[in-house]
Design a protein around this motif. Structure first.
Motif, PDB file in Angstrom:
ATOM      1  N   THR A   1       0.841  -1.195   0.000  1.00 59.69           N
ATOM      2  CA  THR A   1       0.000   0.000   0.000  1.00 59.69           C
ATOM      3  C   THR A   1       0.874   1.242   0.000  1.00 59.69           C
ATOM      4  O   THR A   1       1.588   1.497   0.967  1.00 59.69           O
ATOM      5  N   PRO A   2       0.864   2.018  -1.068  1.00 56.90           N
ATOM      6  CA  PRO A   2       1.710   3.214  -1.117  1.00 56.90           C
ATOM      7  C   PRO A   2       1.230   4.260  -0.126  1.00 56.90           C
ATOM      8  O   PRO A   2       0.032   4.370   0.153  1.00 56.90           O
ATOM      9  N   ALA A   3       2.159   5.003   0.410  1.00 59.88           N
ATOM     10  CA  ALA A   3       1.811   6.071   1.348  1.00 59.88           C
ATOM     11  C   ALA A   3       1.253   7.251   0.570  1.00 59.88           C
ATOM     12  O   ALA A   3       1.947   7.850  -0.252  1.00 59.88           O
ATOM     13  N   GLN A   4      -0.015   7.567   0.807  1.00 58.33           N
ATOM     14  CA  GLN A   4      -0.618   8.705   0.136  1.00 58.33           C
ATOM     15  C   GLN A   4      -1.719   9.303   1.005  1.00 58.33           C
ATOM     16  O   GLN A   4      -2.302   8.623   1.841  1.00 58.33           O
ATOM     17  N   VAL A   5      -1.962  10.580   0.778  1.00 58.52           N
ATOM     18  CA  VAL A   5      -3.005  11.304   1.493  1.00 58.52           C
ATOM     19  C   VAL A   5      -3.922  11.922   0.444  1.00 58.52           C
ATOM     20  O   VAL A   5      -3.455  12.633  -0.443  1.00 58.52           O
ATOM     21  N   VAL A   6      -5.216  11.624   0.545  1.00 54.63           N
ATOM     22  CA  VAL A   6      -6.205  12.152  -0.392  1.00 54.63           C
ATOM     23  C   VAL A   6      -7.099  13.138   0.352  1.00 54.63           C
ATOM     24  O   VAL A   6      -7.686  12.792   1.383  1.00 54.63           O
TER      25      VAL A   6
ATOM     26  N   THR B   1       2.693  10.020  12.800  1.00 55.63           N
ATOM     27  CA  THR B   1       2.026   9.635  11.563  1.00 55.63           C
ATOM     28  C   THR B   1       0.866  10.587  11.299  1.00 55.63           C
ATOM     29  O   THR B   1       0.449  11.331  12.188  1.00 55.63           O
ATOM     30  N   ILE B   2       0.345  10.538  10.070  1.00 52.78           N
ATOM     31  CA  ILE B   2      -0.798  11.381   9.718  1.00 52.78           C
ATOM     32  C   ILE B   2      -1.988  11.075  10.619  1.00 52.78           C
ATOM     33  O   ILE B   2      -2.693  11.980  11.079  1.00 52.78           O
ATOM     34  N   GLY B   3      -2.232   9.789  10.863  1.00 56.04           N
ATOM     35  CA  GLY B   3      -3.363   9.400  11.697  1.00 56.04           C
ATOM     36  C   GLY B   3      -3.289   9.990  13.095  1.00 56.04           C
ATOM     37  O   GLY B   3      -4.268  10.546  13.606  1.00 56.04           O
TER      38      GLY B   3
ATOM     39  N   ILE C   1      -7.604  21.177   9.542  1.00 58.18           N
ATOM     40  CA  ILE C   1      -6.745  19.994   9.362  1.00 58.18           C
ATOM     41  C   ILE C   1      -6.240  19.910   7.927  1.00 58.18           C
ATOM     42  O   ILE C   1      -5.054  19.638   7.678  1.00 58.18           O
ATOM     43  N   ILE C   2      -7.124  20.165   6.971  1.00 62.99           N
ATOM     44  CA  ILE C   2      -6.731  20.112   5.563  1.00 62.99           C
ATOM     45  C   ILE C   2      -5.677  21.164   5.257  1.00 62.99           C
ATOM     46  O   ILE C   2      -4.670  20.891   4.581  1.00 62.99           O
ATOM     47  N   ALA C   3      -5.876  22.372   5.758  1.00 62.34           N
ATOM     48  CA  ALA C   3      -4.911  23.444   5.523  1.00 62.34           C
ATOM     49  C   ALA C   3      -3.552  23.105   6.133  1.00 62.34           C
ATOM     50  O   ALA C   3      -2.505  23.351   5.520  1.00 62.34           O
ATOM     51  N   ILE C   4      -3.543  22.532   7.331  1.00 62.62           N
ATOM     52  CA  ILE C   4      -2.289  22.171   7.999  1.00 62.62           C
ATOM     53  C   ILE C   4      -1.556  21.089   7.212  1.00 62.62           C
ATOM     54  O   ILE C   4      -0.335  21.169   6.994  1.00 62.62           O
ATOM     55  N   ILE C   5      -2.287  20.064   6.742  1.00 66.87           N
ATOM     56  CA  ILE C   5      -1.662  18.983   5.981  1.00 66.87           C
ATOM     57  C   ILE C   5      -1.060  19.510   4.682  1.00 66.87           C
ATOM     58  O   ILE C   5       0.047  19.125   4.282  1.00 66.87           O
ATOM     59  N   GLN C   6      -1.769  20.413   4.035  1.00 61.71           N
ATOM     60  CA  GLN C   6      -1.245  21.000   2.804  1.00 61.71           C
ATOM     61  C   GLN C   6       0.045  21.776   3.049  1.00 61.71           C
ATOM     62  O   GLN C   6       1.003  21.674   2.263  1.00 61.71           O
ATOM     63  N   GLU C   7       0.098  22.528   4.133  1.00 62.32           N
ATOM     64  CA  GLU C   7       1.309  23.291   4.439  1.00 62.32           C
ATOM     65  C   GLU C   7       2.471  22.374   4.803  1.00 62.32           C
ATOM     66  O   GLU C   7       3.622  22.622   4.419  1.00 62.32           O
ATOM     67  N   LEU C   8       2.174  21.298   5.522  1.00 64.94           N
ATOM     68  CA  LEU C   8       3.231  20.349   5.883  1.00 64.94           C
ATOM     69  C   LEU C   8       3.785  19.658   4.640  1.00 64.94           C
ATOM     70  O   LEU C   8       4.991  19.398   4.541  1.00 64.94           O
ATOM     71  N   HIS C   9       2.896  19.365   3.681  1.00 65.13           N
ATOM     72  CA  HIS C   9       3.364  18.743   2.448  1.00 65.13           C
ATOM     73  C   HIS C   9       4.254  19.699   1.671  1.00 65.13           C
ATOM     74  O   HIS C   9       5.276  19.301   1.087  1.00 65.13           O
ATOM     75  N   LYS C  10       3.880  20.977   1.637  1.00 65.69           N
ATOM     76  CA  LYS C  10       4.714  21.976   0.956  1.00 65.69           C
ATOM     77  C   LYS C  10       6.088  22.073   1.608  1.00 65.69           C
ATOM     78  O   LYS C  10       7.090  22.289   0.924  1.00 65.69           O
ATOM     79  N   ALA C  11       6.125  21.907   2.921  1.00 64.22           N
ATOM     80  CA  ALA C  11       7.394  21.996   3.647  1.00 64.22           C
ATOM     81  C   ALA C  11       8.238  20.737   3.498  1.00 64.22           C
ATOM     82  O   ALA C  11       9.402  20.709   3.920  1.00 64.22           O
ATOM     83  N   GLY C  12       7.662  19.685   2.924  1.00 62.53           N
ATOM     84  CA  GLY C  12       8.412  18.460   2.684  1.00 62.53           C
ATOM     85  C   GLY C  12       8.582  17.566   3.895  1.00 62.53           C
ATOM     86  O   GLY C  12       9.504  16.747   3.923  1.00 62.53           O
ATOM     87  N   VAL C  13       7.692  17.691   4.895  1.00 59.47           N
ATOM     88  CA  VAL C  13       7.835  16.872   6.102  1.00 59.47           C
ATOM     89  C   VAL C  13       6.865  15.688   6.109  1.00 59.47           C
ATOM     90  O   VAL C  13       6.890  14.868   7.019  1.00 59.47           O
TER      91      VAL C  13
END
Length: 333
Positions: A249-254, A295-297, A313-325
């Protein structure tokens, strides 16, 4: 030779260790045989019996007049002014191995300016394949489903110009299928993945105790049919389908911003970071968050306990993804 043996031992060890982190599923649930595929059918039909909610204009009158001529009835189109009929597009998918006499579900959608297809009946409509041949014929009463949304926000909104006819098409011609090619079959993974392809080939070889399968690429596994099944290939294919494979199962966030939902698959890990967002301050240090693995969970659980809304929560996850963490793919719907 000794070096090759060591490499094989390392590969088997890696695959075996990783198995414990995966979910075992049957091959039939993650793959299909090359040559056995669905085909799309379509046709243009006429829906009648509408209570004044059909198409406006004279197009329907012309179609009805032409149809009546097939029954030996000649009617002037100008005398057939009605809004009780609608021109529609009819579509269906025909699965592999379906034979004449079997039935398909069909979908119906208005082409012109009809207001509703509710309580309408689709007249006999031939359904064509991409080659121009007729493979099925559709007919029957249309269901539009849903409810009229007025006072309650919990009801599903009705789309009255799109309908559905369960078992509404009768197959007239079989589409030829052939999965056997030079005494071998090829499995195609629904989700191409090198790890799952390698595991599938390994599971097949372990099941039969001989090397029959080989992963060709991330989506296909070639399997030789053993001589013991040369006169009963169907039994061999049935055995293949029931073999269980540890799927990676690939690690992904939808993220679906419209509904405010977050779906994450795999073990999505997060690097150390400090985040300040509005009234929230989140700190992940040494791979831990609230004494749990980062973890994300666990992050979502912590944010919800602090009163964060789905949009936060969605906004925070998007910013963390932009930061590469966040070590996962991010998909925004």
């Amino acid at each position: 030779m000794r070096k090759l043996t060591y490499i094989l031992l390392i590969l088997l060890t890696v695959l075996t260790v990783t198995y414990g982190l995966s979910v075992n599923v049957r091959i039939k649930d993650i793959a299909k045989f090359r040559g056995a595929r669905d085909n799309q059918l379509f046709g243009v039909g006429l829906v009648v019996g509408l209570n004044g909610t059909g198409d406006s204009g004279t197009l329907n009158s012309t179609l009805i007049s032409n149809m009546l001529k097939n029954f030996g009835v000649n009617v002037d189109p100008n005398l057939l002014k009605t809004r009780n009929a609608a021109l529609v597009m009819v579509v269906a998918d025909i699965p592999p191995y379906y034979k004449p006499g079997m039935r398909l579900d069909v979908q119906v959608a208005s082409i012109n300016d009809a207001k509703s297809l509710r309580n309408g009946i689709l007249l006999q409509t031939p359904l064509y394949g991409a080659d121009g041949n007729v493979y099925a014929v559709a007919q029957g009463p249309i269901s539009v489903g849903g409810e009229d949304v007025k006072d309650s926000a919990n009801l599903q909104k009705r789309f009255p110009v799109v309908g559905y006819i369960p078992n509404g098409a009768l197959i007239e011609r079989e589409i030829p299928m052939n999965v056997l090619d030079s005494n071998s079959v090829t499995l195609l993974l629904n989700r191409p993945d090198f790890t799952t392809a390698a595991r599938t080939a390994l599971a097949i070889n372990q099941k039969f105790g001989v090397t029959l399968a080989k992963a060709i690429d991330a989506s296909s596994i070639k399997v030789n049919v053993p001589s013991a099944f040369s006169d009963d290939v169907i039994a061999f294919l049935a055995l293949l389908e029931e073999i269980e494979v540890p799927v990676d199962t690939p690690a992904q966030v939808v993220i679906n911003e419209r509904t405010g939902t977050v779906v994450f698959g795999g073990d999505v890990k997060i690097a150390d970071f400090v985040l300040s967002y509005g009234n929230f301050v989140v700190v992940i240090q040494n791979g831990k968050i609230n004494d749990q693995q980062a973890t994300i969970g666990n992050l979502i659980t912590a944010l919800k306990s602090l009163g964060a809304k789905p949009q936060d929560i969605i906004a925070i996850i998007q910013e963390l993804h932009k930061a590469g963490v966040i070590f996962a793919q991010l998909r925004i719907m």
